[in-house]
Every structure is written in structure tokens, then in C-alpha cells.
Design a protein around this motif. Structure first.
Motif, PDB file in Angstrom:
ATOM      1  N   PRO A   1     -29.717  79.837  72.339  1.00  0.00           N
ATOM      2  CA  PRO A   1     -29.011  79.520  73.373  1.00  0.00           C
ATOM      3  C   PRO A   1     -29.408  80.586  74.515  1.00  0.00           C
ATOM      4  O   PRO A   1     -30.342  81.706  74.183  1.00  0.00           O
ATOM      5  N   THR A   2     -29.164  80.496  75.673  1.00  0.00           N
ATOM      6  CA  THR A   2     -29.385  81.322  76.875  1.00  0.00           C
ATOM      7  C   THR A   2     -28.081  81.790  77.535  1.00  0.00           C
ATOM      8  O   THR A   2     -27.030  81.139  77.678  1.00  0.00           O
ATOM      9  N   LEU A   3     -27.809  83.147  77.534  1.00  0.00           N
ATOM     10  CA  LEU A   3     -26.663  83.936  78.045  1.00  0.00           C
ATOM     11  C   LEU A   3     -26.696  84.427  79.304  1.00  0.00           C
ATOM     12  O   LEU A   3     -27.770  85.291  79.454  1.00  0.00           O
ATOM     13  N   VAL A  22     -25.109  79.201  78.536  1.00  0.00           N
ATOM     14  CA  VAL A  22     -23.721  79.981  79.040  1.00  0.00           C
ATOM     15  C   VAL A  22     -23.730  80.762  80.186  1.00  0.00           C
ATOM     16  O   VAL A  22     -24.389  81.558  80.432  1.00  0.00           O
ATOM     17  N   GLY A  23     -22.842  80.143  80.966  1.00  0.00           N
ATOM     18  CA  GLY A  23     -22.897  80.366  82.457  1.00  0.00           C
ATOM     19  C   GLY A  23     -22.442  82.143  82.457  1.00  0.00           C
ATOM     20  O   GLY A  23     -21.789  82.448  81.854  1.00  0.00           O
ATOM     21  N   ALA A  24     -22.855  82.503  83.841  1.00  0.00           N
ATOM     22  CA  ALA A  24     -22.474  83.710  84.215  1.00  0.00           C
ATOM     23  C   ALA A  24     -20.945  84.140  84.239  1.00  0.00           C
ATOM     24  O   ALA A  24     -20.233  83.253  84.499  1.00  0.00           O
ATOM     25  N   ARG A  25     -20.741  85.440  83.418  1.00  0.00           N
ATOM     26  CA  ARG A  25     -19.185  85.790  83.472  1.00  0.00           C
ATOM     27  C   ARG A  25     -18.413  84.878  82.462  1.00  0.00           C
ATOM     28  O   ARG A  25     -17.429  84.913  82.476  1.00  0.00           O
ATOM     29  N   VAL A  72     -17.015  77.976  68.246  1.00  0.00           N
ATOM     30  CA  VAL A  72     -18.484  77.542  67.813  1.00  0.00           C
ATOM     31  C   VAL A  72     -18.946  76.753  69.167  1.00  0.00           C
ATOM     32  O   VAL A  72     -18.179  75.627  69.380  1.00  0.00           O
ATOM     33  N   VAL A  73     -19.809  77.313  69.809  1.00  0.00           N
ATOM     34  CA  VAL A  73     -20.203  76.660  71.025  1.00  0.00           C
ATOM     35  C   VAL A  73     -21.464  75.782  70.815  1.00  0.00           C
ATOM     36  O   VAL A  73     -22.486  76.213  70.205  1.00  0.00           O
ATOM     37  N   THR A  74     -21.532  74.559  70.903  1.00  0.00           N
ATOM     38  CA  THR A  74     -22.660  73.664  70.836  1.00  0.00           C
ATOM     39  C   THR A  74     -23.139  73.110  72.201  1.00  0.00           C
ATOM     40  O   THR A  74     -24.165  72.411  72.208  1.00  0.00           O
ATOM     41  N   LYS A  75     -22.115  73.088  73.141  1.00  0.00           N
ATOM     42  CA  LYS A  75     -22.638  72.455  74.698  1.00  0.00           C
ATOM     43  C   LYS A  75     -22.553  73.510  75.539  1.00  0.00           C
ATOM     44  O   LYS A  75     -22.197  74.453  75.521  1.00  0.00           O
ATOM     45  N   ASP A  76     -23.026  73.115  76.849  1.00  0.00           N
ATOM     46  CA  ASP A  76     -23.175  74.252  77.740  1.00  0.00           C
ATOM     47  C   ASP A  76     -21.753  74.712  78.288  1.00  0.00           C
ATOM     48  O   ASP A  76     -20.691  73.818  78.454  1.00  0.00           O
ATOM     49  N   VAL A  77     -21.687  75.872  78.712  1.00  0.00           N
ATOM     50  CA  VAL A  77     -20.756  76.562  79.200  1.00  0.00           C
ATOM     51  C   VAL A  77     -20.539  76.852  80.557  1.00  0.00           C
ATOM     52  O   VAL A  77     -21.220  77.460  81.022  1.00  0.00           O
TER      53      VAL A  77
END
Length: 237
Positions: free
Chosen positions: A119-121, A139-142, A150-155
């Protein structure tokens, strides 16, 4: 360098009210994990892979956190407690906070996805304890990832994710405007999307029950014959 260290310790103090002094923060395993990783990452970039791995294993033995030397980590990164796993191609922005037992894991290289696997945080992300962020997702800012999600898709940027698989939840504006949410988890379930669906269904059932009761009353009430109809019947007679 001393100024950067003091700024880092103050940023940790802002996220964790437990320590009484900066010196106490220097005992945190998450702080030592980051220090070891800075060394291991420099060795990794110099292609001294064995030495980088050696520093990585020493850090894991001493702190309980396993950060691959290839992971790229920004400023003021903080692991609260420990037992966190961060993969090789993970990228972490500034002011990111991870709690205990978090995994930034990669997808299986056999699935045809080469290169970026972790991932990219982005800046200011908070990941709650036990959460798993898997694959080359953004995973978007803030954004906040709740405990055990459990995260498997873009946030999206600024989103709060909960559940398995993680889904976005609505957050009260007073909670959303806070700069820091401990464990990335709002301590209220009134904005849980599943609960909202149940409440909507409950409202619909109550309306149907009310309408059914009205129909039953109408059916049981005897109807008087229409006066015009009586006069017509009499005239015909």
C-alpha cells in the motif's frame, strides 16, 4: 538534527498523552523501529541488501516491528506499541500513525502484478490496531482506517473505513474536523452504514404496520348506505 529530533518527539507527544517527558518517548519501541529503519533503508539504497536485512532482523528482535528495508517512510512516522509489519514496496507519507498489529501487506506475486505490491499511505493517515491494508492500494490523505478493518481497495481522501471488507462510514462533522482520532476509530456507532440501513428498514416497516392498521379499521367499520342510492332505488320501485 537535534531540532528535528525534538520536533519528532513533540509530534509523538501530540498523538499520545501517556509520556510525561520527551526522554520517556525515547524508550518507545516504535521510535527505535524508525531509527533502525532509517539505517537499514540507507543500506538498502546502497544495494547492501544483506546488511540492510541484518539491521532489519535486529530491529524486529528488539522492537517487535518488522519494517522491510525497502519501504519508504516520510517524516514524523509513529508506531504506537508494536508488532507491526510493513512490506518492501510500501510507501508512507508524513505524520502517519499506525497502532499495534497493523499489516501493510503485499499481494501474491503469482497473480501477475509485478513491482508495486504494497500500500501507499498518504500524509496524516491513521490506521487502527489490528487493521490490514493489503495490496497496492492508495489510502488518501487524512484517511482513517478503523481497528480490525481489512482494506483491499483505494480509500478516498479524508474517509473513515471500518469493517471486513472495509467500507466507508459517515462521520459527524465535529469528529471529522478533529486533527487526530485515536486508533482511527470514532467511538460511536450512530453513523455505521449497516445500522443506518436497518433503521431505514425499521421506519418502512413501522409505516407499513400503521397503514395496515388503518386498513383493518376501515374494513371493520360498518358503512352506511349512500342516501342518493336509496332514493334512486325507491324511484325505480
Amino acid at each position: 538534527m537535534l531540532r528535528n529530533l525534538i520536533g519528532y518527539l513533540d509530534s509523538v507527544k501530540a498523538r499520545d498523552p501517556a509520556p510525561r517527558s520527551r526522554a520517556e518517548i525515547l524508550l518507545y519501541p516504535g521510535v527505535w523501529s524508525l531509527a533502525f529503519h532509517r539505517i537499514a533503508h540507507r543500506l538498502y539504497r546502497a544495494r547492501l541488501f544483506f546488511l540492510a536485512r541484518a539491521v532489519n532482523h535486529l530491529a524486529r528482535f528488539l522492537t517487535g516491528n518488522d519494517i522491510h528495508p525497502g519501504a519508504r517512510i516520510g517524516r514524523r512516522f509513529f508506531i504506537d506499541h508494536g508488532f507491526t509489519v510493513i512490506g518492501e514496496t510500501a510507501e508512507i507519507g508524513d505524520d502517519v500513525t499506525l497502532y499495534q498489529n497493523v499489516t501493510l501487506g503485499g499481494t501474491d506475486p503469482a497473480n501477475g502484478i509485478a513491482g508495486k505490491r504494497h500500500p501507499t499511505l498518504h500524509d496524516g493517515v491513521i490506521v487502527g490496531s489490528g487493521a490490514q491494508v493489503l495490496g497496492p492500494v492508495q489510502v488518501g490523505a487524512r484517511a482513517r482506517v478503523g481497528a480490525n478493518a481489512v482494506v483491499t481497495k483505494d480509500v478516498p481522501e479524508g474517509a473513515t473505513m471500518v469493517g471486513i471488507p472495509a467500507r466507508q462510514m459517515l462521520v459527524d462533522v465535529t469528529a471529522y474536523q478533529r486533527e487526530f482520532v485515536p486508533y482511527g476509530t470514532p467511538c460511536s456507532d450512530c453513523f455505521d452504514p449497516e445500522k443506518q440501513k436497518l433503521e431505514m428498514l425499521q421506519c418502512e416497516v413501522e409505516q407499513l404496520q400503521k397503514r395496515l392498521a388503518e386498513l383493518m379499521v376501515e374494513r371493520q367499520t360498518p358503512r352506511l348506505p349512500d342516501a342518493d342510492a336509496l332514493f334512486k332505488d325507491r324511484d325505480r320501485a
